[in-house]
Design a protein around this motif. Structure first.
Motif, PDB file in Angstrom:
ATOM      1  N   VAL A  82      94.253 -11.379  53.944  1.00 42.35           N
ATOM      2  CA  VAL A  82      93.927 -10.867  55.273  1.00 42.35           C
ATOM      3  C   VAL A  82      94.982 -11.446  56.204  1.00 42.35           C
ATOM      4  O   VAL A  82      95.093 -12.670  56.348  1.00 42.35           O
ATOM      5  N   THR A  83      95.803 -10.553  56.801  1.00 44.56           N
ATOM      6  CA  THR A  83      96.893 -10.974  57.672  1.00 44.56           C
ATOM      7  C   THR A  83      96.854 -10.158  58.957  1.00 44.56           C
ATOM      8  O   THR A  83      95.965  -9.337  59.154  1.00 44.56           O
ATOM      9  N   GLN A  84      97.842 -10.367  59.823  1.00 42.26           N
ATOM     10  CA  GLN A  84      97.899  -9.623  61.076  1.00 42.26           C
ATOM     11  C   GLN A  84      99.336  -9.339  61.472  1.00 42.26           C
ATOM     12  O   GLN A  84     100.263 -10.042  61.061  1.00 42.26           O
ATOM     13  N   THR A  85      99.488  -8.283  62.319  1.00 37.16           N
ATOM     14  CA  THR A  85     100.797  -7.941  62.865  1.00 37.16           C
ATOM     15  C   THR A  85     100.805  -7.999  64.385  1.00 37.16           C
ATOM     16  O   THR A  85     101.847  -7.818  64.995  1.00 37.16           O
ATOM     17  N   ALA A  86      99.642  -8.233  64.998  1.00 40.19           N
ATOM     18  CA  ALA A  86      99.505  -8.274  66.455  1.00 40.19           C
ATOM     19  C   ALA A  86      98.295  -9.146  66.789  1.00 40.19           C
ATOM     20  O   ALA A  86      97.485  -9.454  65.909  1.00 40.19           O
ATOM     21  N   PRO A  87      98.144  -9.534  68.058  1.00 37.55           N
ATOM     22  CA  PRO A  87      97.046 -10.441  68.438  1.00 37.55           C
ATOM     23  C   PRO A  87      95.656  -9.848  68.215  1.00 37.55           C
ATOM     24  O   PRO A  87      95.450  -8.643  68.322  1.00 37.55           O
ATOM     25  N   ASN A 102      94.645 -15.049  50.557  1.00 32.84           N
ATOM     26  CA  ASN A 102      94.773 -16.004  51.658  1.00 32.84           C
ATOM     27  C   ASN A 102      94.368 -15.342  52.968  1.00 32.84           C
ATOM     28  O   ASN A 102      94.475 -14.125  53.118  1.00 32.84           O
ATOM     29  N   VAL A 103      93.965 -16.169  53.935  1.00 30.30           N
ATOM     30  CA  VAL A 103      93.721 -15.707  55.297  1.00 30.30           C
ATOM     31  C   VAL A 103      94.817 -16.311  56.169  1.00 30.30           C
ATOM     32  O   VAL A 103      94.938 -17.535  56.264  1.00 30.30           O
ATOM     33  N   ALA A 118      85.254 -18.504  57.958  1.00 32.01           N
ATOM     34  CA  ALA A 118      86.221 -17.957  57.012  1.00 32.01           C
ATOM     35  C   ALA A 118      85.901 -18.426  55.605  1.00 32.01           C
ATOM     36  O   ALA A 118      85.478 -19.569  55.407  1.00 32.01           O
ATOM     37  N   GLN A 119      86.122 -17.517  54.661  1.00 37.73           N
ATOM     38  CA  GLN A 119      86.022 -17.849  53.252  1.00 37.73           C
ATOM     39  C   GLN A 119      87.287 -17.329  52.604  1.00 37.73           C
ATOM     40  O   GLN A 119      87.589 -16.140  52.682  1.00 37.73           O
ATOM     41  N   SER A 120      88.027 -18.246  51.971  1.00 40.88           N
ATOM     42  CA  SER A 120      89.295 -17.873  51.353  1.00 40.88           C
ATOM     43  C   SER A 120      89.385 -18.477  49.962  1.00 40.88           C
ATOM     44  O   SER A 120      89.120 -19.670  49.782  1.00 40.88           O
ATOM     45  N   SER A 121      89.780 -17.671  49.004  1.00 38.25           N
ATOM     46  CA  SER A 121      90.005 -18.183  47.656  1.00 38.25           C
ATOM     47  C   SER A 121      91.374 -18.850  47.561  1.00 38.25           C
ATOM     48  O   SER A 121      91.725 -19.398  46.527  1.00 38.25           O
ATOM     49  N   GLY A 122      92.127 -18.804  48.653  1.00 44.21           N
ATOM     50  CA  GLY A 122      93.454 -19.413  48.716  1.00 44.21           C
ATOM     51  C   GLY A 122      93.562 -20.299  49.941  1.00 44.21           C
ATOM     52  O   GLY A 122      92.703 -21.133  50.200  1.00 44.21           O
ATOM     53  N   THR A 123      94.616 -20.063  50.723  1.00 43.61           N
ATOM     54  CA  THR A 123      94.870 -20.859  51.918  1.00 43.61           C
ATOM     55  C   THR A 123      94.228 -20.219  53.146  1.00 43.61           C
ATOM     56  O   THR A 123      93.884 -19.033  53.135  1.00 43.61           O
ATOM     57  N   LEU A 124      94.115 -21.025  54.210  1.00 45.82           N
ATOM     58  CA  LEU A 124      93.621 -20.553  55.495  1.00 45.82           C
ATOM     59  C   LEU A 124      94.556 -21.054  56.577  1.00 45.82           C
ATOM     60  O   LEU A 124      94.825 -22.254  56.671  1.00 45.82           O
ATOM     61  N   GLU A 136      81.309 -21.731  59.682  1.00 46.07           N
ATOM     62  CA  GLU A 136      81.301 -22.180  58.294  1.00 46.07           C
ATOM     63  C   GLU A 136      82.601 -21.741  57.632  1.00 46.07           C
ATOM     64  O   GLU A 136      82.957 -20.564  57.676  1.00 46.07           O
ATOM     65  N   VAL A 137      83.297 -22.706  57.028  1.00 46.23           N
ATOM     66  CA  VAL A 137      84.599 -22.433  56.421  1.00 46.23           C
ATOM     67  C   VAL A 137      84.611 -22.978  54.999  1.00 46.23           C
ATOM     68  O   VAL A 137      84.183 -24.108  54.760  1.00 46.23           O
ATOM     69  N   THR A 138      85.115 -22.166  54.064  1.00 44.75           N
ATOM     70  CA  THR A 138      85.331 -22.596  52.682  1.00 44.75           C
ATOM     71  C   THR A 138      86.700 -22.094  52.246  1.00 44.75           C
ATOM     72  O   THR A 138      86.977 -20.897  52.336  1.00 44.75           O
ATOM     73  N   THR A 139      87.543 -23.033  51.799  1.00 42.37           N
ATOM     74  CA  THR A 139      88.866 -22.665  51.296  1.00 42.37           C
ATOM     75  C   THR A 139      89.097 -23.345  49.952  1.00 42.37           C
ATOM     76  O   THR A 139      88.451 -24.340  49.629  1.00 42.37           O
ATOM     77  N   VAL A 140      90.040 -22.818  49.202  1.00 44.54           N
ATOM     78  CA  VAL A 140      90.453 -23.435  47.951  1.00 44.54           C
ATOM     79  C   VAL A 140      91.796 -24.135  48.151  1.00 44.54           C
ATOM     80  O   VAL A 140      92.012 -25.234  47.674  1.00 44.54           O
ATOM     81  N   GLY A 141      92.681 -23.511  48.907  1.00 45.91           N
ATOM     82  CA  GLY A 141      94.020 -24.049  49.146  1.00 45.91           C
ATOM     83  C   GLY A 141      94.115 -24.829  50.441  1.00 45.91           C
ATOM     84  O   GLY A 141      93.111 -25.230  51.032  1.00 45.91           O
ATOM     85  N   ASP A 142      95.354 -25.019  50.897  1.00 47.56           N
ATOM     86  CA  ASP A 142      95.624 -25.753  52.135  1.00 47.56           C
ATOM     87  C   ASP A 142      95.100 -25.008  53.353  1.00 47.56           C
ATOM     88  O   ASP A 142      94.998 -23.774  53.345  1.00 47.56           O
TER      89      ASP A 142
END
Length: 180
Positions: A82-87, A102-103, A118-124, A136-142
């Motif tokens: 999940v990414t973005q190109t604008a605000p 990743n988020v 946020a819930q990410s199986s990678g980075t946040l 509530e936040v859960t991440t696997v990566g950095d």
């Protein structure tokens, strides 16, 4: 649909009864209603949202374009980032999930008024132009968190390294935190 998709509802909501596949930019405007895209959609280019509340599900990566939601935003990508190109401007709660990716929402002009979960199986990676209040936040990566105001770490399970910068404002927690 090949090409761009522009959908506008002057009054009421924008909903769907079957999945969408769009190869171009998708724009959904429901200034007086909600955008509810809750099927397993495929958006190959950015999706632009202007609504009271918005819910977007994809089975592929999700790229958020210019987004203005006066209420709550829910975004989920089953496969990919999940990414973005604008605000992003969200007046209510924000809930971002990626089951296999990743988020990365790092536009310096992002504005989150309510909690961000946020819930990410990678980075946040999250950036806010003002305060940042995590739910509530859960991440696997950095995890990298940047705000220009008070930063509340919420209730979090961070899977790896955590880097937090509030721009000189308070950094607090409102729940338990675990760092892997």
């Amino acid at each position: 649909m090949t090409g761009t998709l522009n959908v506008t509802a002057d009054t009421g909501n924008i909903t769907q009864i079957a999945p969408l596949t769009v190869t171009g930019i998708s724009t959904f405007t429901a200034s007086a209603g909600d955008v509810v895209l809750d099927k397993t959609n495929t958006f190959m280019q950015p999706i632009v949202l202007d609504a009271v509340n918005a819910k977007v599900y994809t089975d592929t990566p999700l790229i958020l374009g210019l987004t203005h939601v006066t209420g709550d935003l829910v975004a989920r990508a089953d496969q990919g980032d999940v990414t973005q190109t604008a605000p992003l401007t969200v007046g209510g709660k924000t809930d971002i999930t990626t089951l296999a990716g990743n988020v990365t929402l790092t536009d310096a002009a992002n504005s989150f008024t309510g909690t961000v979960s946020a819930q990410s199986s990678g980075t946040l990676s999250l950036t806010s132009a003002g305060p940042l209040l995590l739910g509530e936040v859960t991440t696997v990566g950095d995890t990298v968190l940047n705000s220009h105001g008070k930063l509340d770490l919420g209730t979090a399970i961070f899977g790896a390294k955590v880097n937090v910068n509030s721009g000189g404002f308070d950094i607090v927690q409102s729940g338990p935190i675990k760092v892997g």
